[in-house]
Write a protein that holds these residues in place. Structure first.
Motif, mmCIF file in Angstrom:
data_model
loop_
_atom_site.group_PDB
_atom_site.id
_atom_site.type_symbol
_atom_site.label_atom_id
_atom_site.label_comp_id
_atom_site.label_asym_id
_atom_site.label_seq_id
_atom_site.Cartn_x
_atom_site.Cartn_y
_atom_site.Cartn_z
ATOM 1 N N ALA A 185 0.817 -1.217 0.000
ATOM 2 C CA ALA A 185 0.000 0.000 0.000
ATOM 3 C C ALA A 185 0.849 1.265 0.000
ATOM 4 O O ALA A 185 0.367 2.338 -0.358
ATOM 5 C CB ALA A 185 -0.910 -0.006 1.215
ATOM 6 N N ASN A 186 2.124 1.158 0.404
ATOM 7 C CA ASN A 186 2.953 2.368 0.473
ATOM 8 C C ASN A 186 3.626 2.674 -0.871
ATOM 9 O O ASN A 186 4.394 3.615 -0.974
ATOM 10 C CB ASN A 186 4.013 2.212 1.577
ATOM 11 N N ILE A 187 3.334 1.881 -1.882
ATOM 12 C CA ILE A 187 4.010 2.081 -3.168
ATOM 13 C C ILE A 187 3.020 1.884 -4.321
ATOM 14 O O ILE A 187 3.368 1.455 -5.424
ATOM 15 C CB ILE A 187 5.259 1.153 -3.245
ATOM 16 N N THR A 188 1.769 2.246 -4.037
ATOM 17 C CA THR A 188 0.689 2.010 -5.008
ATOM 18 C C THR A 188 0.950 2.705 -6.348
ATOM 19 O O THR A 188 0.773 2.092 -7.403
ATOM 20 C CB THR A 188 -0.656 2.505 -4.421
ATOM 21 N N ASN A 189 1.384 3.961 -6.314
ATOM 22 C CA ASN A 189 1.521 4.707 -7.571
ATOM 23 C C ASN A 189 2.623 4.135 -8.464
ATOM 24 O O ASN A 189 2.428 3.977 -9.667
ATOM 25 C CB ASN A 189 1.768 6.190 -7.309
ATOM 26 N N ARG A 190 3.749 3.819 -7.846
ATOM 27 C CA ARG A 190 4.819 3.203 -8.640
ATOM 28 C C ARG A 190 4.359 1.835 -9.150
ATOM 29 O O ARG A 190 4.541 1.492 -10.321
ATOM 30 C CB ARG A 190 6.110 3.049 -7.824
ATOM 31 N N GLY A 191 3.714 1.083 -8.270
ATOM 32 C CA GLY A 191 3.214 -0.242 -8.648
ATOM 33 C C GLY A 191 2.262 -0.151 -9.835
ATOM 34 O O GLY A 191 2.355 -0.932 -10.790
ATOM 35 N N ALA A 192 1.362 0.841 -9.785
ATOM 36 C CA ALA A 192 0.388 0.995 -10.879
ATOM 37 C C ALA A 192 1.108 1.355 -12.178
ATOM 38 O O ALA A 192 0.740 0.877 -13.260
ATOM 39 C CB ALA A 192 -0.643 2.061 -10.516
ATOM 40 N N ALA A 193 2.145 2.181 -12.074
ATOM 41 C CA ALA A 193 2.902 2.566 -13.275
ATOM 42 C C ALA A 193 3.625 1.348 -13.871
ATOM 43 O O ALA A 193 3.711 1.199 -15.097
ATOM 44 C CB ALA A 193 3.913 3.663 -12.933
ATOM 45 N N LYS A 236 2.177 -6.031 -23.176
ATOM 46 C CA LYS A 236 1.327 -7.216 -23.398
ATOM 47 C C LYS A 236 1.768 -8.422 -22.568
ATOM 48 O O LYS A 236 1.651 -9.578 -22.997
ATOM 49 C CB LYS A 236 1.269 -7.597 -24.891
ATOM 50 N N VAL A 237 2.296 -8.123 -21.379
ATOM 51 C CA VAL A 237 2.605 -9.203 -20.434
ATOM 52 C C VAL A 237 1.349 -9.423 -19.589
ATOM 53 O O VAL A 237 0.874 -8.483 -18.954
ATOM 54 C CB VAL A 237 3.779 -8.807 -19.498
ATOM 55 N N PRO A 238 0.794 -10.630 -19.591
ATOM 56 C CA PRO A 238 -0.390 -10.857 -18.763
ATOM 57 C C PRO A 238 -0.067 -10.649 -17.285
ATOM 58 O O PRO A 238 1.022 -11.021 -16.836
ATOM 59 C CB PRO A 238 -0.746 -12.328 -19.023
ATOM 60 N N THR A 239 -0.979 -10.032 -16.555
ATOM 61 C CA THR A 239 -0.782 -9.847 -15.112
ATOM 62 C C THR A 239 -2.052 -10.284 -14.379
ATOM 63 O O THR A 239 -3.114 -10.368 -14.986
ATOM 64 C CB THR A 239 -0.510 -8.367 -14.721
ATOM 65 N N THR A 240 -1.910 -10.531 -13.075
ATOM 66 C CA THR A 240 -3.073 -10.961 -12.299
ATOM 67 C C THR A 240 -3.841 -9.771 -11.720
ATOM 68 O O THR A 240 -4.813 -9.941 -11.005
ATOM 69 C CB THR A 240 -2.641 -11.896 -11.153
ATOM 70 N N ILE A 241 -3.378 -8.563 -12.013
ATOM 71 C CA ILE A 241 -4.158 -7.372 -11.615
ATOM 72 C C ILE A 241 -3.881 -6.269 -12.627
ATOM 73 O O ILE A 241 -2.746 -6.122 -13.096
ATOM 74 C CB ILE A 241 -3.826 -6.911 -10.176
ATOM 75 N N SER A 242 -4.916 -5.511 -12.950
ATOM 76 C CA SER A 242 -4.710 -4.397 -13.869
ATOM 77 C C SER A 242 -4.299 -3.161 -13.069
ATOM 78 O O SER A 242 -4.548 -3.072 -11.859
ATOM 79 C CB SER A 242 -6.004 -4.108 -14.636
ATOM 80 N N ALA A 243 -3.676 -2.211 -13.751
ATOM 81 C CA ALA A 243 -3.277 -0.965 -13.085
ATOM 82 C C ALA A 243 -4.522 -0.257 -12.542
ATOM 83 O O ALA A 243 -4.537 0.230 -11.402
ATOM 84 C CB ALA A 243 -2.536 -0.072 -14.074
ATOM 85 N N ASN A 244 -5.586 -0.229 -13.334
ATOM 86 C CA ASN A 244 -6.801 0.452 -12.885
ATOM 87 C C ASN A 244 -7.440 -0.261 -11.691
ATOM 88 O O ASN A 244 -7.942 0.383 -10.773
ATOM 89 C CB ASN A 244 -7.819 0.540 -14.027
ATOM 90 N N GLY A 245 -7.397 -1.584 -11.724
ATOM 91 C CA GLY A 245 -7.951 -2.369 -10.610
ATOM 92 C C GLY A 245 -7.205 -2.066 -9.322
ATOM 93 O O GLY A 245 -7.808 -1.873 -8.264
ATOM 94 N N LEU A 283 -5.507 0.682 -8.564
ATOM 95 C CA LEU A 283 -5.773 2.053 -8.116
ATOM 96 C C LEU A 283 -7.165 2.164 -7.485
ATOM 97 O O LEU A 283 -7.354 2.837 -6.473
ATOM 98 C CB LEU A 283 -5.639 3.027 -9.287
ATOM 99 N N LEU A 284 -8.114 1.472 -8.076
ATOM 100 C CA LEU A 284 -9.483 1.531 -7.546
ATOM 101 C C LEU A 284 -9.554 0.858 -6.176
ATOM 102 O O LEU A 284 -10.128 1.401 -5.229
ATOM 103 C CB LEU A 284 -10.429 0.865 -8.545
ATOM 104 N N ASN A 323 -9.422 -6.169 -1.219
ATOM 105 C CA ASN A 323 -7.968 -5.987 -1.071
ATOM 106 C C ASN A 323 -7.241 -6.510 -2.306
ATOM 107 O O ASN A 323 -7.473 -7.638 -2.735
ATOM 108 C CB ASN A 323 -7.478 -6.733 0.172
ATOM 109 N N ALA A 324 -6.337 -5.682 -2.823
ATOM 110 C CA ALA A 324 -5.700 -5.997 -4.105
ATOM 111 C C ALA A 324 -4.424 -6.826 -3.954
ATOM 112 O O ALA A 324 -3.943 -7.386 -4.932
ATOM 113 C CB ALA A 324 -5.361 -4.705 -4.828
ATOM 114 N N SER A 325 -3.886 -6.876 -2.740
ATOM 115 C CA SER A 325 -2.671 -7.669 -2.558
ATOM 116 C C SER A 325 -2.824 -8.451 -1.251
ATOM 117 O O SER A 325 -2.060 -8.257 -0.299
ATOM 118 C CB SER A 325 -1.457 -6.735 -2.521
#
Ligand SMILES: Nc1ncnc2c1ncn2[C@@H]1O[C@H](COP(=O)(O)OP(=O)(O)O)[C@@H](O)[C@H]1O
Ligand SMILES: [Mg+2]
Length: 297
Positions: A67-75, A84-93, A95-96, A262-264
């Motif tokens: 939670a202390n690095i959300t913005n960098r993580g989202a970027a 086009k690397v599949p991920t288990t969470i989207s950047a928008n997900g 952030l929301l 919770n996203a993580s």
């Protein structure tokens, strides 16, 4: 397959379990510290830099963003999406999910029942909302709390103002929420992976505590969810756009309400209390997703 687990802590329980699960299944599994990563764009196309050097694209990634690095993580996740690397969470997900109010707004907008909640930007609004809400105690929350740290209970208008005043110094907004007394310090953590609830536990707050976070000394036991609750948890995770989610339900007189997504979500508490290999389920989900995308399914 090559799997990148984005995590700041290679020795954390959840990270270690994901690495173990990947290696056990024969995948080349690497922990990448997203705290050292930057997205890069330019003449030669997009790349993801680690300490300034581009890293090879993995087949799939499992981001575990604190939670202390959300913005960098989202970027970083946004860059994985670009690559086009599949991920288990989207950047928008991500952030929301990290903005408690936006998350509840989107859930409520989709007809999901949530606790009565007001977002306030000033002390004046807090006072007024306190009067309108009427019955005390009132729950006061920071927008980006984790482990229950930014969640407090005000028993009087005076306490409400003092807590809100403190929180408003940390962030420009504060959440006031109806206290669900009938939950009696209990909530339910449903661990969702894709279209399934893979495990669930009921958490009970410790003595003299209303927050049922494991980090606040809550105890937990495995529970079977009703089909209705399973569907609710899966739906909430889908609406927020988080594929690996810890969905928290709170029992109330008007049924189970969604408190947050919770996203993580941590793996230690839920694996210990349920004995389920959740890391294995996450890795298999991620690998499957990559296969399907690769085959254009
Ligand atoms: N409105 C509420 N009524 C009763 N208990 C609550 C309420 N909101 C939060 N809690 C308790 O506090 C805990 C932490 O709140 P939560 O919003 O999930 O914050 P965090 O993200 O820090 O975990 C919850 O798991 C729940 O036990
Ligand atoms: Mg919580």
């Amino acid at each position: 397959m090559t799997i990148n687990i984005f995590s700041r802590g290679p020795s954390l329980y959840s990270t270690q379990r994901l690495v173990e699960a990947g290696v056990e299944r024969g995948h080349q599994t690497t922990v990448v510290d997203h705290g050292l990563c930057s997205p890069s764009l330019g003449e030669h196309g997009p790349s993801l830099l680690l300490n300034g050097t581009p890293i090879p694209k993995p087949d799939v990634s499992i981001p575990r963003i604190g939670a202390n690095i959300t913005n960098r993580g989202a970027a970083i996740i946004r860059q994985l999406e670009v690559l086009k690397v599949p991920t288990t969470i989207s950047a928008n997900g991500l952030l929301l999910a990290r903005d408690k109010m936006s998350c509840l707004q989107v859930l409520a907008g989709n007809g999901v029942q949530v606790p009565g909640t007001v977002l306030c930007f000033t002390l004046h609004e807090v006072r007024r909302a306190g009067k309108t809400m009427g019955s005390y105690p009132i729950v006061v929350k920071l927008l980006e709390s984790t482990h229950g740290v930014g969640v407090a209970l005000a028993h009087t208008p005076y306490q409400l103002e003092r807590i809100a005043e403190g929180f408003l110094r940390l962030q420009d907004r504060v959440i006031l929420q109806e206290f669900i007394a009938e939950s009696d310090g209990r909530d339910i953590r449903a661990f969702v992976v894709g279209n399934e609830v893979v495990a669930a536990m009921e958490r009970k707050a410790g003595p003299d505590e209303f927050r049922a976070n494991m980090h606040r000394g809550a105890t937990a036991r495995q529970v079977e969810l009703s089909a209705e609750d399973e569907a609710l948890a899966i739906r909430a995770a889908k609406i927020v756009g988080v594929e690996v989610a810890g969905v928290d339900l709170i029992p109330s007189n008007r049924g189970h309400l969604i408190m947050e997504v919770n996203a993580s979500p941590g793996l230690e508490g839920i694996e210990t209390h349920t004995g389920i290999d959740i890391a294995g389920v996450i890795v298999e989900y991620a690998v499957n997703k990559a296969f399907k995308l690769d085959l254009n399914l």
